[in-house]
Design an enzyme around this catalytic site. Structure first.
Site, PDB file in Angstrom:
ATOM      1  N   ASP A 161      49.161 -18.260 -59.432  1.00 11.08           N
ATOM      2  CA  ASP A 161      49.992 -17.091 -59.788  1.00 11.08           C
ATOM      3  C   ASP A 161      49.204 -15.800 -59.592  1.00 11.08           C
ATOM      4  OD1 ASP A 161      52.253 -15.769 -60.572  1.00 11.08           O
ATOM      5  OD2 ASP A 161      51.885 -15.972 -62.720  1.00 11.08           O
ATOM      6  N   PHE A 179      55.731 -16.126 -70.654  1.00 10.07           N
ATOM      7  CA  PHE A 179      55.274 -17.002 -71.727  1.00 10.07           C
ATOM      8  C   PHE A 179      54.879 -16.257 -72.994  1.00 10.07           C
ATOM      9  CE2 PHE A 179      54.196 -19.974 -68.117  1.00 10.07           C
ATOM     10  CZ  PHE A 179      55.230 -20.851 -68.410  1.00 10.07           C
ATOM     11  N   GLY A 180      54.962 -14.922 -73.033  1.00 11.04           N
ATOM     12  CA  GLY A 180      54.612 -14.225 -74.259  1.00 11.04           C
ATOM     13  C   GLY A 180      54.274 -12.776 -74.026  1.00 11.04           C
ATOM     14  N   GLY A 200      55.244 -11.054 -70.615  1.00  9.27           N
ATOM     15  CA  GLY A 200      55.561 -11.905 -69.478  1.00  9.27           C
ATOM     16  C   GLY A 200      56.446 -13.049 -69.894  1.00  9.27           C
ATOM     17  N   LYS A 254      46.866 -12.497 -76.363  1.00  7.87           N
ATOM     18  CA  LYS A 254      48.034 -13.021 -75.669  1.00  7.87           C
ATOM     19  C   LYS A 254      48.756 -13.978 -76.618  1.00  7.87           C
ATOM     20  CE  LYS A 254      49.478 -15.613 -71.553  1.00  7.87           C
ATOM     21  NZ  LYS A 254      49.014 -16.288 -70.330  1.00  7.87           N
TER      22      LYS A 254
END
Length: 902
Positions: free
Chosen positions: A849, A725-726, A723, A743
């Site tokens: 989100d 952010f990572g 995604g 993650k």
């Protein structure tokens, strides 16, 4: 016949020949036209490439986005075309994390010479159509997830020079037909699931220089025909199940540089002239077999040797004393053999200035270790003498080996004290001196070994206590000092606020006295704690419940008293617990039966009383011991304990009894009311202080190394999503074999660190069956010295709701479908999670989100809301609520937080 008739017939014959010639020419032209009409053109290549793109649904870097009609395909990324025919000659898509199958249409790219798809996540079979590529010279499919067998049609690719298929999931045998590829130079097949024998037909590959087949399941003998490969330089078959002897013909292949057959079931002896036959040999790796006989002195004639590994065999001594002829020697491993009693050959190693590792452990060396050990290379980092019969004192000359990282002198007969010269080992990480007769105290210079990772001193005659200077060893994870005569109290420095990162601490079978310090709860990473068979007393500290990673706890053979602390029931990783032979009392905590991994429990010879639980480990009679506790009752019938007596209170009608009830009721009401006020005050105080707490410190942490190992080095095959952010990787956290999702934050992305803090903030206190559970976190440095942040969650076996609602077009997802009832259950689960976040969490939380890809499904198809990187914590104070408002929309395009925009 007249002249006129003769001319007539001659003319007629000539006429027929012209007609036939004309007809043949016409037919040839028609054939050429037909051939031209069916011959593949560059349009064929265009269509084949589009088919290839269709079979690759996962393209995280959008590499294949350029494959469209806005430009000619010879300008597409990864495509190379020939100048003459404008046909595709090379397909290079290495390392782009592509996931999909290899389309059979690749066989239509008939001008292909090079295919490079290595370091991706291609799955499925290698299509047989690849055999149509008769111009193919190099095939690189290594480091993917390809399955099925190696296509026998590859034998049609007569121009193949290189076949690289290592690190896949291939099965079956090596096709016999590959023996016809006369131009083949390298055949690399390691780390698959291939089986069967090595086909003798490979002996026909006269151009072959590399044959690599390690880490498979090959059986049978090494074919004699392999010895026909006179240009062979690299031969590696280690970690298989091959048996028999090595063919004598293979010992005559003088071009060999690497000869690796370790970890099979091979036997036989080494030929006397082995070193003369291999003038170019650099690596001789024969460990883990059943070779016998002596080590030939001619071996040292192979002067290019760098690595000699003959460990774990049945070689007999003595060791050759001409090792000085090997100036490039880097590794010498002769461990686990029967190599005589003398170590005189060590003197011959003094010329080996590049020597890095020497392993002579578990042989039958019986002598004094001389000071000549100091003449070994100063480049030496690992030195093993364990498991022999060496005696005398430990030489002080070890101090010259300043670069030692590992020193194993364990299981010998060394006497005397630990030499003070050991204090100069500034790089030492593992020091093993166990199983000797060492005496004196543990020297204070141990604190100088600041890189020490493991210190093993068990089974000696050491006295005194553990020096407080050991707290300087801030990398120490394994400390074993059991079976000595150590005394005094256990140093609090082992458990203080700046405690060591201990994973295993064994202080058993000593003379330690006093209490087990309350600070033991600071050992957050502890897996095994053994303080058994000492003279400890007092209560078992309740702080032991903070050691959440604890798997083995041994407290037996002391004088502990009081009850087992109830906090011990929170040790969900606990597998073995022994508190026998103490003075413990009270009831057995019922929560012990709910520990999911507990498999061995010893409570014998204490003063426990009351009812024995009947679930969990208590159901297995062979897993528990309760003897020596005469006041226990109940339990499962097989334990043959008496039934528990239930005391029935008779009703009383006296005035005094009624008065007592009234007084007790009033007191209880007053206590409850007071407790309510205290709880209300504490709750408000907690709200005010929560913003001041460093939230990441409230989560247990793991190291980068643990996550690196759990995900196989963050392998592409373990990547399950990415995604803004990572990226998210699947892994198995050892040693408890827990399936996890990791993650990893992309810290180059603006706002990634803020996302990390936000997610920690949100997840640290919330608990709900429909919210993803965070297990731990990692904020550290990676092996490259870069900042690394990651969150570790429970692994959800059924992936996200998104892949169920919008399945990808591949073989793995075609069967995914949600019934109406399942969809309804998912909707209820998500609604339940949102209701908890909005109305029952303190403070309220807005996800910001919510979308199908952030809803994960476990093994029972229960939905869990995840990814709180954009979540907001709302204050109940109106003024602060207004301050957090903003007109900026957060979240994913197409989605917005329900109710409000934050």
């Amino acid at each position: 016949m007249t002249l006129h008739q003769t001319n007539f017939y001659a003319f007629r014959l000539m006429y027929l020949r012209v007609i036939l010639l004309f007809s043949a020419s016409s037919l040839l032209c028609l054939q050429l036209v037909a051939i031209t009409a069916t011959t593949p053109t560059n349009e064929t290549d265009h269509l084949a490439l589009l088919k290839f793109k269709e079979s690759v649904p996962h393209d995280p870097y959008n590499i294949l986005s350029s494959w469209n009609d806005s430009m000619h395909f010879y300008n597409w990324h990864g495509i190379t075309c020939g100048r003459r025919h404008q046909r595709v000659t090379a397909l290079n898509l290495e390392g782009y994390k592509l996931r999909g199958s290899i389309s059979p249409d690749i066989g239509n790219l008939t001008f292909l010479r090079f295919i490079n798809l290595q370091n991706n996540s291609f799955y499925g079979k290698i299509p047989q159509e690849i055999g149509h590529l008769f111009r193919l010279q190099q095939l690189d499919l290594n480091n993917n997830s390809l399955e099925g067998e190696i296509p026998f049609s590859l034998s049609n690719c007569s121009n193949l020079r290189f076949i690289n298929l290592y690190v896949n999931k291939l099965i079956g045998k090596i096709p016999v037909e590959l023996g016809s590829l006369m131009k083949l130079k390298k055949l690399q097949l390691p780390i698959n699931n291939l089986a069967g024998g090595i086909p003798p037909s490979l002996g026909n590959l006269s151009s072959l220089t590399t044959f690599a087949a390690a880490y498979n399941n090959f059986v049978g003998n090494i074919p004699e025909a392999i010895g026909q490969l006179k240009g062979l330089e690299f031969f590696s078959i280690f970690m298989n199940k091959l048996s028999g002897t090595i063919p004598s013909s293979l010992y005559n292949v003088s071009s060999l540089q690497t000869f690796s057959v370790s970890n099979n079931q091979l036997n036989g002896t080494l030929p006397a002239n082995i070193g003369l036959n291999f003038p170019n040999l650099q690596n001789l790796l024969f460990a883990g077999n059943e070779f016998s006989g002596s080590i030939p002195t001619s071996l040292c004639n192979a002067t290019q040797l760098q690595n000699i590994d003959l460990g774990k065999n049945k070689f007999l001594g003595p060791v050759p004393t001409n090792l000085q002829n090997l100036p490039y020697l880097f590794l010498l491993d002769l461990s686990d053999n029967y190599l005589g009693k003398s170590l005189h050959f060590l003197t011959s190693l003094t010329n080996c200035s590049k020597l890095n590792t020497v392993d002579l452990s578990t042989n039958q060396f019986r002598c004094v270790l001389l000071n000549s050990i100091a003449n070994l290379s100063t480049q030496l980092t690992e030195l093993y003498f364990g498991g022999n019969e060496l005696f005398g004192t430990i030489p002080t000359s070890f101090e010259n080996l300043v670069n030692l990282i590992v020193l194993g002198l364990d299981d010998n007969h060394f006497m005397g004290i630990i030499p003070t010269s050991f204090g100069g080992f500034q790089k030492m990480q593992l020091l093993a001196l166990s199983g000797n007769k060492l005496s004196g105290e543990i020297p204070t210079f141990i604190g100088n070994l600041t890189h020490l990772f493991k210190l093993d001193l068990h089974e000696n005659k050491l006295e005194g206590t553990i020096p407080p200077s050991i707290v300087n060893c801030q990398n120490l994870q394994f400390l074993v000092v059991s079976q000595n005569n150590l005394n005094g109290s256990i140093p609090q420095q082992l458990f203080g606020s700046s405690s060591l990162p201990l994973v295993l601490l064994n202080l058993s079978h000593n003379l330690f006295t006093g209490i087990l310090p309350f600070e033991v709860g600071n050992l957050k990473n502890m897996i095994e704690l053994d303080v058994s068979n000492n003279h400890l007393f007092g209560e078992v500290p309740s702080s032991i419940g903070n050691c959440l990673t604890l798997e083995s706890l041994y407290l037996q053979g002391n004088s502990f008293e009081g009850a087992i602390p109830s906090s011990m029931t929170s040790l969900k990783s606990l597998q073995r617990l022994d508190v026998s032979q103490n003075n413990l009392s009270g009831s057995i905590p019922k929560g012990l039966e709910k520990l999911p991994l507990l498999e061995n429990l010893n409570l014998s010879f204490n003063n426990f009383e009351g009812e024995v639980p009947i679930e969990g480990v208590f159901k297995n009679i062979s897993a528990i011991s309760l003897i020596g506790n005469s006041k226990l009752c109940g339990a499962i019938p097989k334990l043959q304990l008496p039934k528990c007596f239930v005391k029935v209170m008779k009703p009383r009608n006296s005035v005094g009894f009624k008065l007592a009830i009234i007084i007790v009721s009033i007191v209880l009401f007053f206590i409850l009311f007071s407790s309510f006020l205290v709880l209300y005050w504490m709750k408000n105080s907690k709200k005010k202080a929560s913003s001041m707490v460093s939230t990441t410190n409230l989560l247990p942490s793991v190291s980068y190394k643990q996550l690196y190992q759990a995900t196989s080095g963050f392998s592409l095959s373990n990547l399950i999503g990415s995604g803004s952010f990572g990226s998210v990787y699947k892994g198995v956290l050892h040693p408890e074999e827990t399936f996890i999702a990791v993650k990893v934050l992309n810290l180059q992305h603006k706002g990634a660190s803020k996302s990390f803090m936000a997610e920690c903030n949100v997840l640290r206190n919330i608990r709900h069956r429909n919210l993803v559970k965070i297990l731990t976190c990692c904020s550290s440095m990676d092996y490259g010295g870069n900042q690394f942040k990651a969150l570790v969650f429970e692994f959800m076996t059924n992936g996200s709701l998104d892949i169920w609602l919008h399945p990808e077009i591949d073989s793995e997802d075609q069967s995914r479908d949600l019934s109406l009832l399942q969809r309804l259950n998912v909707a209820i689960d998500v609604a339940s999670a949102l209701n908890y976040l909005h109305n029952h969490s303190v403070p309220p939380i807005i996800h910001c989100d919510l979308k199908p890809s952030n809803v994960l499904l476990d093994n029972d198809m229960v939905a869990h809301v995840s990814d709180f990187g954009l979540a907001r914590l709302l204050s109940t104070d109106d003024s602060s609520q207004k301050q957090t408002s903003s007109i900026v929309i957060k979240g994913s395009i197409g989605y917005a937080a329900p109710g409000k925009i934050f």
